[in-house]
Motif scaffolding. Structure first.
Motif, short mmCIF file in Angstrom:
data_model
loop_
_atom_site.label_atom_id
_atom_site.label_comp_id
_atom_site.label_asym_id
_atom_site.label_seq_id
_atom_site.Cartn_x
_atom_site.Cartn_y
_atom_site.Cartn_z
N TYR A 128 -2.34 51.46 -88.90
CA TYR A 128 -1.18 50.88 -89.58
C TYR A 128 -1.59 50.09 -90.80
O TYR A 128 -0.94 50.15 -91.84
CB TYR A 128 -0.39 49.99 -88.62
N ASN A 129 -2.67 49.32 -90.67
CA ASN A 129 -3.14 48.56 -91.83
C ASN A 129 -3.50 49.49 -92.98
O ASN A 129 -3.24 49.17 -94.14
CB ASN A 129 -4.36 47.73 -91.44
N CYS A 130 -4.08 50.62 -92.66
CA CYS A 130 -4.45 51.56 -93.71
C CYS A 130 -3.23 52.15 -94.40
O CYS A 130 -3.21 52.35 -95.60
CB CYS A 130 -5.30 52.68 -93.13
N LEU A 131 -2.20 52.41 -93.62
CA LEU A 131 -1.07 53.17 -94.15
C LEU A 131 0.03 52.30 -94.73
O LEU A 131 0.99 52.81 -95.29
CB LEU A 131 -0.49 54.06 -93.04
N CYS A 132 -0.12 50.99 -94.64
CA CYS A 132 0.97 50.13 -95.10
C CYS A 132 0.89 49.82 -96.59
O CYS A 132 1.70 49.07 -97.11
CB CYS A 132 1.05 48.85 -94.28
N LYS A 175 -0.36 53.32 -102.02
CA LYS A 175 -1.42 54.17 -102.57
C LYS A 175 -2.28 54.76 -101.46
O LYS A 175 -2.63 55.94 -101.49
CB LYS A 175 -2.29 53.37 -103.55
N ARG A 176 -2.61 53.94 -100.49
CA ARG A 176 -3.42 54.46 -99.39
C ARG A 176 -2.66 55.52 -98.61
O ARG A 176 -3.22 56.55 -98.21
CB ARG A 176 -3.84 53.32 -98.46
N ALA A 217 -12.94 53.52 -99.95
CA ALA A 217 -13.90 52.78 -99.13
C ALA A 217 -13.18 52.09 -97.98
O ALA A 217 -13.65 52.09 -96.84
CB ALA A 217 -14.63 51.77 -99.99
N TYR A 218 -12.03 51.53 -98.28
CA TYR A 218 -11.22 50.86 -97.27
C TYR A 218 -10.88 51.85 -96.14
O TYR A 218 -11.06 51.56 -94.96
CB TYR A 218 -9.94 50.34 -97.93
#
Lengths: 136, 136
Positions: free
Chosen positions: B10-14, B17-18, B51-52
């Motif tokens: 969820y952190n990645c997709l919120c 751009k990610r 990288a994230y």
DNA sequence: GACCTATATGCACATGAAGGTATATTCCTG
DNA sequence: CAGGAATATACCTTCATGTGCATATAGGTC
């Protein structure tokens, strides 16, 4: 309030406490004090997180006597539905989230849980047992 | 690297751009310069976001000659799979995300796209067309 | 109406993530 | 090996977000 788009749903769920709240509300409507209790949050912390979720349309609230009962919205977007199914599938066996469910069970006889689920009438018997809640 | 738990997914997709990056990579592996180009990001911004995502296990990278090819991991957790299905269902008709897919189509003949998909051999004909890429 | 409980919100502060610049690294080409 | 292209990273600044405190609001009880 507004219909949650996918990114906003993700924003809501990317915080552990918020995710636990939504996971709990997927089981049953709950009042603030129970969420506060189960998650170990201060009143302010619980209230602010619920406001965050409400502003983004992930939860709804209604007042019932002195309690605010929070629940998932009756009409859910496709985006939210996906996530609820995902939580159901991925979290029930997780230690923290599983624990939350257990704590929820323990509280399901308390007055404001009854108020939340029953929604309307609060019986005299429930009313008389309210003192149980005063624990913090 | 590590297996993504639900909150990290969820952190990645919120971030928009990610989310667009993951959505694109769900279609095809891509090199950094194409992602940069399609999303309108600077080199640094693209690299940092990748990288994230890589550090949280949502994408993998491998070098192919001078390009880094990013792709979704071969082995995906249940959590990630849910989200990929959700993106597929919710985003294809979205203006921004649909646009991304169209831009992707336009670039599928370019050299590092071929490199990314083919993975191994880079033919002489592709090599000779590399100058097309120099457009920032 | 006084007081209590449950809940919400404004303000100030601290922390984390995003963006930019400069620079390092790796591979390729001649 | 010199130079260029592609990519990564350290450092700094800026901005958003969470947190706590104090306080406001609303309903209930006596």
């Amino acid at each position: 309030m507004q219909r949650p788009q996918l990114i906003e749903v993700y924003n809501c769920l990317c915080d552990e406490k918020r995710l636990r709240i939504v996971h709990l509300l997927a089981q049953s409507p709950l009042c603030v004090c129970h969420l506060q209790d189960i998650l170990g949050l201060t009143q302010v912390a619980a209230s602010k997180r619920l406001a965050y979720l409400r502003q983004r349309g992930l939860v709804e609230s209604r007042r019932h006597e002195q309690w605010m009962i929070y629940s998932l919205p009756a009409k859910r977007t496709r985006e939210l539905d996906w996530q609820l199914r995902c939580l159901q599938d991925c979290l029930t066996t997780h230690p923290v989230f599983g624990d939350d469910l257990r704590k929820l069970k323990d509280r399901q006889s308390d007055c404001c849980w009854v108020a939340g689920v029953a929604g309307a009438a609060l019986t005299a018997s429930v009313r008389s047992s309210k003192s149980k809640l005063t624990s913090r």
